[in-house]
Enzyme design. Structure first.
Site, PDB file in Angstrom:
ATOM      1  N   PHE A 157      -0.431  -9.497 -12.221  1.00 46.28           N
ATOM      2  CA  PHE A 157      -0.492 -10.165 -10.913  1.00 46.28           C
ATOM      3  C   PHE A 157       0.682  -9.694 -10.057  1.00 46.28           C
ATOM      4  O   PHE A 157       1.840  -9.787 -10.468  1.00 46.28           O
ATOM      5  CB  PHE A 157      -0.443 -11.687 -11.088  1.00 46.28           C
ATOM      6  CG  PHE A 157      -0.494 -12.427  -9.782  1.00 46.28           C
ATOM      7  CD1 PHE A 157      -1.646 -12.420  -9.003  1.00 46.28           C
ATOM      8  CD2 PHE A 157       0.615 -13.130  -9.311  1.00 46.28           C
ATOM      9  CE1 PHE A 157      -1.698 -13.087  -7.792  1.00 46.28           C
ATOM     10  CE2 PHE A 157       0.577 -13.804  -8.095  1.00 46.28           C
ATOM     11  CZ  PHE A 157      -0.587 -13.785  -7.339  1.00 46.28           C
ATOM     12  N   GLY A 158       0.375  -9.195  -8.879  1.00 46.57           N
ATOM     13  CA  GLY A 158       1.403  -8.758  -7.928  1.00 46.57           C
ATOM     14  C   GLY A 158       1.463  -9.740  -6.763  1.00 46.57           C
ATOM     15  O   GLY A 158       0.423 -10.131  -6.211  1.00 46.57           O
ATOM     16  N   TYR A 159       2.683 -10.132  -6.383  1.00 49.39           N
ATOM     17  CA  TYR A 159       2.840 -11.100  -5.274  1.00 49.39           C
ATOM     18  C   TYR A 159       3.839 -10.599  -4.227  1.00 49.39           C
ATOM     19  O   TYR A 159       4.025 -11.242  -3.196  1.00 49.39           O
ATOM     20  CB  TYR A 159       3.296 -12.471  -5.818  1.00 49.39           C
ATOM     21  CG  TYR A 159       4.605 -12.386  -6.567  1.00 49.39           C
ATOM     22  CD1 TYR A 159       4.632 -12.068  -7.916  1.00 49.39           C
ATOM     23  CD2 TYR A 159       5.824 -12.560  -5.904  1.00 49.39           C
ATOM     24  CE1 TYR A 159       5.834 -11.955  -8.600  1.00 49.39           C
ATOM     25  CE2 TYR A 159       7.028 -12.456  -6.579  1.00 49.39           C
ATOM     26  CZ  TYR A 159       7.029 -12.151  -7.931  1.00 49.39           C
ATOM     27  OH  TYR A 159       8.224 -12.022  -8.603  1.00 49.39           O
ATOM     28  N   GLY A 160       4.499  -9.474  -4.495  1.00 55.01           N
ATOM     29  CA  GLY A 160       5.485  -8.924  -3.554  1.00 55.01           C
ATOM     30  C   GLY A 160       5.112  -7.491  -3.244  1.00 55.01           C
ATOM     31  O   GLY A 160       3.966  -7.182  -2.885  1.00 55.01           O
ATOM     32  N   SER A 161       6.066  -6.589  -3.451  1.00 48.58           N
ATOM     33  CA  SER A 161       5.789  -5.184  -3.121  1.00 48.58           C
ATOM     34  C   SER A 161       4.679  -4.601  -3.995  1.00 48.58           C
ATOM     35  O   SER A 161       4.048  -3.611  -3.605  1.00 48.58           O
ATOM     36  CB  SER A 161       7.058  -4.345  -3.250  1.00 48.58           C
ATOM     37  OG  SER A 161       7.504  -4.314  -4.593  1.00 48.58           O
ATOM     38  N   GLU A 174      10.765  -2.865 -11.881  1.00 47.55           N
ATOM     39  CA  GLU A 174      11.108  -4.290 -11.730  1.00 47.55           C
ATOM     40  C   GLU A 174      12.350  -4.669 -12.545  1.00 47.55           C
ATOM     41  O   GLU A 174      12.545  -5.838 -12.880  1.00 47.55           O
ATOM     42  CB  GLU A 174       9.909  -5.148 -12.154  1.00 47.55           C
ATOM     43  CG  GLU A 174       8.623  -4.858 -11.406  1.00 47.55           C
ATOM     44  CD  GLU A 174       8.703  -5.140  -9.905  1.00 47.55           C
ATOM     45  OE1 GLU A 174       9.365  -6.113  -9.524  1.00 47.55           O
ATOM     46  OE2 GLU A 174       8.127  -4.361  -9.119  1.00 47.55           O
TER      47      GLU A 174
HETATM   48  C1  SIN Z   1       5.760  -8.300  -7.363  1.00 48.09           C
HETATM   49  O1  SIN Z   1       5.508  -7.643  -6.364  1.00 48.09           O
HETATM   50  O2  SIN Z   1       4.827  -8.837  -8.030  1.00 48.09           O
HETATM   51  C2  SIN Z   1       7.148  -8.469  -7.880  1.00 48.09           C
HETATM   52  C3  SIN Z   1       8.213  -8.427  -6.841  1.00 48.09           C
HETATM   53  C4  SIN Z   1       8.357  -7.104  -6.130  1.00 48.09           C
HETATM   54  O3  SIN Z   1       8.394  -6.059  -6.800  1.00 48.09           O
HETATM   55  O4  SIN Z   1       8.460  -7.096  -4.899  1.00 48.09           O
END
Ligand code: SIN
Length: 191
Positions: A28-32, A103
């Protein structure tokens, strides 16, 4: 989550064997990870996880800032009843070598339950930077976070672009996020 004395989480994440025997699994990705997809995947689907809120509370020493002038990037903070919307990617376990490196500044792999608009729930891994990691910055006012983001730049580019690209990606997903959209407005107002 274990207490970290060093923000580099590569060793802890490599030791996490959950899903290691699976041929494929969900991330699951929530940011970049939503908008900067520099890894192979089998399919991707908009999804959400309950009980978590996205917050610009993690310091970035290696991507959008430096150790002496950290930027601010998102992590997840537990919040009962909240829904964090993002993108789920089906990947093969070998992709973790790249993801753990990307990460590495404080993020640990955590198992969560994914909800899709349609279809059954699935287990997934998500990278979360907890309050106990040395790069954690925690809460600040919207104006202060926007000012820090506006001033920060690192090897992956400006912190400003990280925020604006995330806001655009969330808008494309029709996701609600008052924190991210509020910071986007505060940043644009400064400029
Ligand atoms: C994410 O995107 O899921 C983790 C945070 C990031 O790398 O910005």
């Amino acid at each position: 989550m274990t207490t970290l004395t060093d923000a580099n989480t590569v060793v802890q994440n490599r030791a996490m064997q959950y899903f290691a025997s699976h041929e494929r699994l969900w991330l699951f990705g929530y940011g970049s990870l939503i908008y900067k997809v520099d890894f192979p995947y089998l399919q991707r689907r908009p999804a959400g996880i309950r009980g978590w809120q996205r917050r610009f509370w993690q310091g970035s020493h290696d991507h959008r800032g430096t150790p002496t002038a950290p930027g601010r990037v998102v992590t997840l903070v537990a919040s009962e009843g909240a829904l964090c919307q993002g993108m789920a990617f089906e990947i093969t376990p070998d992709v973790f070598e790249h993801l753990d490196h990307r990460e590495k500044n404080g993020y640990l792999r955590v198992v969560v339950t994914l909800e899709f608009e349609e279809g059954p729930r699935e287990e997934a891994l998500v990278y979360i930077a907890g309050a106990d990691n040395p790069a954690y910055l925690g809460p600040a006012s919207e104006a202060d976070i926007a000012a820090q983001i506006s001033a920060s730049v690192g090897p992956s580019g400006s912190n400003r672009d990280y925020l604006l690209q995330l806001a655009a990606a969330l808008r494309a997903l029709e996701a609600e996020d008052a924190h991210v959209f509020g910071l986007e407005r505060a940043l644009r107002k400064r400029e």
